[in-house]
Design a protein around this motif. Structure first.
Motif, PDB file in Angstrom:
ATOM      1  N   LEU A 222     -62.949 -27.270  -8.335  1.00 53.70           N
ATOM      2  CA  LEU A 222     -64.082 -26.391  -8.631  1.00 53.70           C
ATOM      3  C   LEU A 222     -63.917 -25.774 -10.012  1.00 53.70           C
ATOM      4  CD1 LEU A 222     -64.524 -24.483  -5.232  1.00 53.70           C
ATOM      5  CD2 LEU A 222     -65.370 -26.731  -5.928  1.00 53.70           C
ATOM      6  N   HIS A 223     -65.011 -25.775 -10.753  1.00 52.47           N
ATOM      7  CA  HIS A 223     -64.983 -25.200 -12.100  1.00 52.47           C
ATOM      8  C   HIS A 223     -66.263 -24.396 -12.308  1.00 52.47           C
ATOM      9  CE1 HIS A 223     -64.115 -24.787 -16.350  1.00 52.47           C
ATOM     10  NE2 HIS A 223     -65.274 -25.346 -16.668  1.00 52.47           N
ATOM     11  N   TYR A 224     -66.110 -23.067 -12.491  1.00 56.52           N
ATOM     12  CA  TYR A 224     -67.250 -22.193 -12.764  1.00 56.52           C
ATOM     13  C   TYR A 224     -67.279 -21.916 -14.262  1.00 56.52           C
ATOM     14  CZ  TYR A 224     -66.824 -21.125  -7.753  1.00 56.52           C
ATOM     15  OH  TYR A 224     -66.747 -21.208  -6.385  1.00 56.52           O
ATOM     16  N   ALA A 225     -68.463 -22.032 -14.869  1.00 55.83           N
ATOM     17  CA  ALA A 225     -68.532 -21.815 -16.318  1.00 55.83           C
ATOM     18  C   ALA A 225     -69.965 -21.559 -16.753  1.00 55.83           C
ATOM     19  CB  ALA A 225     -67.974 -23.032 -17.067  1.00 55.83           C
ATOM     20  N   SER A 226     -70.104 -21.143 -18.005  1.00 49.55           N
ATOM     21  CA  SER A 226     -71.392 -21.049 -18.678  1.00 49.55           C
ATOM     22  C   SER A 226     -71.372 -22.016 -19.846  1.00 49.55           C
ATOM     23  CB  SER A 226     -71.656 -19.625 -19.184  1.00 49.55           C
ATOM     24  OG  SER A 226     -71.815 -18.734 -18.109  1.00 49.55           O
ATOM     25  N   ALA A 227     -72.469 -22.710 -20.041  1.00 51.42           N
ATOM     26  CA  ALA A 227     -72.531 -23.726 -21.093  1.00 51.42           C
ATOM     27  C   ALA A 227     -72.426 -23.071 -22.461  1.00 51.42           C
ATOM     28  CB  ALA A 227     -73.827 -24.516 -20.976  1.00 51.42           C
ATOM     29  N   ILE A 311     -79.767 -27.050  -7.121  1.00 51.10           N
ATOM     30  CA  ILE A 311     -78.646 -27.427  -6.267  1.00 51.10           C
ATOM     31  C   ILE A 311     -78.631 -28.940  -6.113  1.00 51.10           C
ATOM     32  CG2 ILE A 311     -77.599 -27.180  -3.972  1.00 51.10           C
ATOM     33  CD1 ILE A 311     -79.148 -24.532  -3.735  1.00 51.10           C
ATOM     34  N   GLU A 312     -77.456 -29.511  -6.191  1.00 49.37           N
ATOM     35  CA  GLU A 312     -77.282 -30.938  -5.964  1.00 49.37           C
ATOM     36  C   GLU A 312     -77.422 -31.237  -4.471  1.00 49.37           C
ATOM     37  OE1 GLU A 312     -76.145 -35.004  -6.983  1.00 49.37           O
ATOM     38  OE2 GLU A 312     -77.099 -33.317  -7.988  1.00 49.37           O
ATOM     39  N   GLY A 313     -78.049 -32.336  -4.133  1.00 49.49           N
ATOM     40  CA  GLY A 313     -78.161 -32.740  -2.740  1.00 49.49           C
ATOM     41  C   GLY A 313     -76.896 -33.450  -2.270  1.00 49.49           C
ATOM     42  N   GLY A 314     -77.014 -34.201  -1.202  1.00 49.20           N
ATOM     43  CA  GLY A 314     -75.899 -35.007  -0.719  1.00 49.20           C
ATOM     44  C   GLY A 314     -74.793 -34.173  -0.108  1.00 49.20           C
ATOM     45  N   GLU A 315     -73.541 -34.683  -0.195  1.00 47.82           N
ATOM     46  CA  GLU A 315     -72.396 -34.056   0.462  1.00 47.82           C
ATOM     47  C   GLU A 315     -72.115 -32.658  -0.087  1.00 47.82           C
ATOM     48  OE1 GLU A 315     -69.055 -33.603   2.978  1.00 47.82           O
ATOM     49  OE2 GLU A 315     -70.858 -34.843   3.027  1.00 47.82           O
ATOM     50  N   THR A 316     -72.169 -32.491  -1.404  1.00 51.13           N
ATOM     51  CA  THR A 316     -71.889 -31.159  -1.965  1.00 51.13           C
ATOM     52  C   THR A 316     -72.946 -30.148  -1.538  1.00 51.13           C
ATOM     53  OG1 THR A 316     -73.049 -31.739  -4.014  1.00 51.13           O
ATOM     54  CG2 THR A 316     -70.668 -32.085  -3.968  1.00 51.13           C
ATOM     55  N   GLY A 317     -74.194 -30.596  -1.420  1.00 52.13           N
ATOM     56  CA  GLY A 317     -75.273 -29.691  -1.033  1.00 52.13           C
ATOM     57  C   GLY A 317     -75.109 -29.117   0.357  1.00 52.13           C
ATOM     58  N   ARG A 318     -74.353 -29.782   1.204  1.00 47.86           N
ATOM     59  CA  ARG A 318     -74.138 -29.304   2.588  1.00 47.86           C
ATOM     60  C   ARG A 318     -73.395 -27.981   2.611  1.00 47.86           C
ATOM     61  NH1 ARG A 318     -70.906 -33.319   6.053  1.00 47.86           N
ATOM     62  NH2 ARG A 318     -71.198 -31.574   7.523  1.00 47.86           N
ATOM     63  N   TRP A 319     -72.598 -27.701   1.572  1.00 49.15           N
ATOM     64  CA  TRP A 319     -71.672 -26.568   1.610  1.00 49.15           C
ATOM     65  C   TRP A 319     -72.123 -25.414   0.718  1.00 49.15           C
ATOM     66  CZ3 TRP A 319     -69.350 -27.346   5.815  1.00 49.15           C
ATOM     67  CH2 TRP A 319     -68.988 -28.623   6.209  1.00 49.15           C
ATOM     68  N   SER A 320     -73.416 -25.280   0.553  1.00 48.11           N
ATOM     69  CA  SER A 320     -74.025 -24.107  -0.117  1.00 48.11           C
ATOM     70  C   SER A 320     -73.443 -23.819  -1.496  1.00 48.11           C
ATOM     71  CB  SER A 320     -73.878 -22.867   0.770  1.00 48.11           C
ATOM     72  OG  SER A 320     -74.395 -23.072   2.055  1.00 48.11           O
ATOM     73  N   PRO A 321     -73.425 -24.789  -2.407  1.00 46.63           N
ATOM     74  CA  PRO A 321     -72.868 -24.508  -3.734  1.00 46.63           C
ATOM     75  C   PRO A 321     -73.656 -23.450  -4.503  1.00 46.63           C
ATOM     76  CG  PRO A 321     -74.034 -26.605  -3.731  1.00 46.63           C
ATOM     77  CD  PRO A 321     -73.935 -26.169  -2.300  1.00 46.63           C
ATOM     78  N   GLY A 322     -74.977 -23.359  -4.235  1.00 42.28           N
ATOM     79  CA  GLY A 322     -75.777 -22.351  -4.914  1.00 42.28           C
ATOM     80  C   GLY A 322     -75.386 -20.938  -4.520  1.00 42.28           C
ATOM     81  N   ILE A 323     -75.159 -20.710  -3.212  1.00 46.36           N
ATOM     82  CA  ILE A 323     -74.763 -19.392  -2.724  1.00 46.36           C
ATOM     83  C   ILE A 323     -73.377 -19.019  -3.261  1.00 46.36           C
ATOM     84  CG2 ILE A 323     -74.314 -18.016  -0.678  1.00 46.36           C
ATOM     85  CD1 ILE A 323     -77.247 -18.781  -1.137  1.00 46.36           C
ATOM     86  N   ILE A 324     -72.501 -20.007  -3.335  1.00 37.16           N
ATOM     87  CA  ILE A 324     -71.157 -19.758  -3.857  1.00 37.16           C
ATOM     88  C   ILE A 324     -71.219 -19.412  -5.348  1.00 37.16           C
ATOM     89  CG2 ILE A 324     -68.936 -20.869  -4.353  1.00 37.16           C
ATOM     90  CD1 ILE A 324     -69.363 -22.418  -1.690  1.00 37.16           C
ATOM     91  N   LEU A 325     -72.037 -20.149  -6.097  1.00 35.03           N
ATOM     92  CA  LEU A 325     -72.192 -19.856  -7.518  1.00 35.03           C
ATOM     93  C   LEU A 325     -72.841 -18.487  -7.727  1.00 35.03           C
ATOM     94  CD1 LEU A 325     -72.033 -20.616 -10.497  1.00 35.03           C
ATOM     95  CD2 LEU A 325     -74.140 -21.946 -10.216  1.00 35.03           C
ATOM     96  N   LEU A 326     -73.802 -18.137  -6.889  1.00 37.27           N
ATOM     97  CA  LEU A 326     -74.449 -16.830  -6.994  1.00 37.27           C
ATOM     98  C   LEU A 326     -73.412 -15.712  -6.838  1.00 37.27           C
ATOM     99  CD1 LEU A 326     -76.960 -14.979  -7.078  1.00 37.27           C
ATOM    100  CD2 LEU A 326     -77.153 -15.294  -4.599  1.00 37.27           C
ATOM    101  N   ARG A 327     -72.546 -15.822  -5.843  1.00 38.42           N
ATOM    102  CA  ARG A 327     -71.501 -14.800  -5.650  1.00 38.42           C
ATOM    103  C   ARG A 327     -70.626 -14.692  -6.889  1.00 38.42           C
ATOM    104  NH1 ARG A 327     -66.235 -14.663  -4.924  1.00 38.42           N
ATOM    105  NH2 ARG A 327     -65.270 -12.994  -3.674  1.00 38.42           N
ATOM    106  N   HIS A 328     -70.227 -15.829  -7.430  1.00 44.11           N
ATOM    107  CA  HIS A 328     -69.377 -15.819  -8.630  1.00 44.11           C
ATOM    108  C   HIS A 328     -70.105 -15.184  -9.807  1.00 44.11           C
ATOM    109  CE1 HIS A 328     -66.287 -17.375 -11.400  1.00 44.11           C
ATOM    110  NE2 HIS A 328     -67.297 -17.576 -12.224  1.00 44.11           N
ATOM    111  N   GLN A 329     -71.394 -15.492  -9.943  1.00 40.34           N
ATOM    112  CA  GLN A 329     -72.149 -14.961 -11.083  1.00 40.34           C
ATOM    113  C   GLN A 329     -72.377 -13.451 -10.948  1.00 40.34           C
ATOM    114  OE1 GLN A 329     -76.314 -16.410 -12.161  1.00 40.34           O
ATOM    115  NE2 GLN A 329     -75.041 -17.594 -13.584  1.00 40.34           N
ATOM    116  N   ILE A 330     -72.653 -12.991  -9.729  1.00 39.39           N
ATOM    117  CA  ILE A 330     -72.802 -11.548  -9.512  1.00 39.39           C
ATOM    118  C   ILE A 330     -71.482 -10.833  -9.810  1.00 39.39           C
ATOM    119  CG2 ILE A 330     -73.145  -9.791  -7.734  1.00 39.39           C
ATOM    120  CD1 ILE A 330     -75.330 -11.553  -6.553  1.00 39.39           C
TER     121      ILE A 330
END
Length: 409
Positions: A222-227, A311-330
């Motif tokens: 996992l890698h959290y970043a800003s472009a 949010i990306e679909g498929g296998e990664t989308g099953r595990w709520s990557p958007g919600i996880i990123l939101l927590r990190h960004q907040i």
């Protein structure tokens, strides 16, 4: 210099000819000189001075650089043009700026806010004391004068306007209006994120999110970043547009981001120098080699405005990557000393979980001729119907399922 009226000038308005139209208007707040600009550049100095005032509130859409990018890329593609109203006292002190555009809508020449179709919140920039004093009658006279000086338009269609913003009332609420279909939602931040997070969510909810994060980590690092930099900004924006197009397709919704001018608009905002009001920050979560989610927004006056997410679909989308990123960004915004994280308009589960504030919004429809009056009636009815459906979960769920069923055929 001799003054002359343009057409039937509104009572109490004196109009002068010139490339930038100048008029004087007597209001409850005092005598105001109005300057009407037909491009953004002549208004830039006035605009930037006003947005830097500590007694003026604004959102991302009202930042000069955001409006500039819209005027340069989106307005021309739509056959629209800027119409910027700058108001100051006779001593020269800026009091307000109304960032409009005029273009064809429903076959009629229509006044809207700049960026209205994509912005969460639309309004003018007002000094607090002026906003508190100017009356509804003053605003009607002002807009009538603007209409006359701009060569006339049939309708003003002004959507998603907050009643109040950072303690400053919106003077347009003193005109005839109706409730908007959506509200805006924000969470109040605290410098101590861990305590803030613990107090907001139960242990069960926090454990569930940690489990999902571990599941994503099993797929890839996992890698959290800003472009940063032109190449990475272009790559992350490309992922956003690709992921969003797929989401729209699955949900049977027309892809509002398909127009190339939108890509140019957001790209210009992403490449603004750091610290520029209106700059677009592109946040993302990478899982292995894939971008699992993007959360993109702008920091204005201590409030982070979430503007775009995907949010990306498929296998990664099953595990709520958007919600996880939101927590990190907040968490990141808490550490940066921001006072609010604004999640934008429209209710969703993650917003109801995080939000402390609901910002009520309103729409203004003003007709300036008989054709405008005829169009105003169905537009008001359509807005009321949309608000009715969205305020009733069963109806909204049914409408969503019907739309998805049609899309899957």
């Amino acid at each position: 210099m001799v003054s002359r009226a343009l057409g039937r000038s509104a009572p109490g308005v004196v109009v002068f000819p010139g490339p930038a139209r100048l008029a004087y208007l007597d209001t409850n707040a005092g005598r105001i000189s109005l300057t009407i600009h037909r491009s953004h550049a002549p208004a830039a100095t006035f605009w930037k001075a006003l947005q830097a005032s500590p007694s003026v509130s604004l959102t991302h859409a009202q930042c000069y650089e955001s409006a500039r990018a819209w005027y340069e890329h989106v307005s021309p593609a739509r056959g629209a043009e800027p119409l910027i109203v700058a108001g100051r006292y006779e001593n020269g002190k800026p009091q307000f700026l109304l960032p409009f555009e005029v273009g064809p809508r429903f076959g009629l020449r229509t006044l809207t806010w700049v960026g209205q179709d994509l912005a969460n919140y639309n309004m003018g920039l007002f000094e607090k004391a002026f906003a508190e004093q100017i009356s509804g009658a003053d605003m009607r006279t002002l807009l009538k004068s603007v209409c006359e000086q701009a060569g006339g338009f049939a309708l003003a269609e002004l959507r998603n306007q907050p009643l109040v913003w950072d303690g400053i009332p919106n003077p347009l609420v003193r005109l005839e209006h109706q409730k908007a279909a959506n509200s805006g939602y924000a969470t109040l931040l605290d410098a101590d994120f861990e305590t803030f997070y613990r107090n907001r969510f139960s242990g069960k909810t926090r454990n569930s999110l940690r489990r999902k994060e571990r599941k994503l980590a099993d797929i890839g690092e996992l890698h959290y970043a800003s472009a940063g930099g032109e190449a990475e900004c272009d790559s992350i924006l490309g992922e956003f547009f690709r992921q969003k197009a797929e989401w729209f397709r699955r949900h049977g919704i027309a892809n509002i981001f398909s127009a190339p001018e939108y890509r140019a608009y957001f790209n210009q905002l992403a490449l603004l120098p750091e610290g520029t009001p209106g700059r677009l920050e592109l946040g993302y979560l990478r899982v292995g080699e894939r971008i699992a989610a993007t959360y993109n927004g702008s920091l204005v006056s201590g409030r982070f405005h979430l503007l775009l997410s995907s949010i990306e679909g498929g296998e990664t989308g099953r595990w709520s990557p958007g919600i996880i990123l939101l927590r990190h960004q907040i968490r990141d915004m808490c550490l940066r000393g921001c006072h609010r994280y604004d999640m934008g308009t429209g209710l969703a589960q993650h917003k109801s979980e995080w939000a402390d504030e609901e910002n009520k919004l309103f729409d203004t429809l003003l007709a300036f001729n008989a054709t405008g009056h005829a169009l105003k009636i169905p537009l008001r009815a359509a807005g009321s119907a949309k608000r009715f459906i969205k305020s009733r979960p069963a109806l909204w769920s049914m409408a969503t399922k019907v739309r998805q069923a049609i899309a899957s055929r």
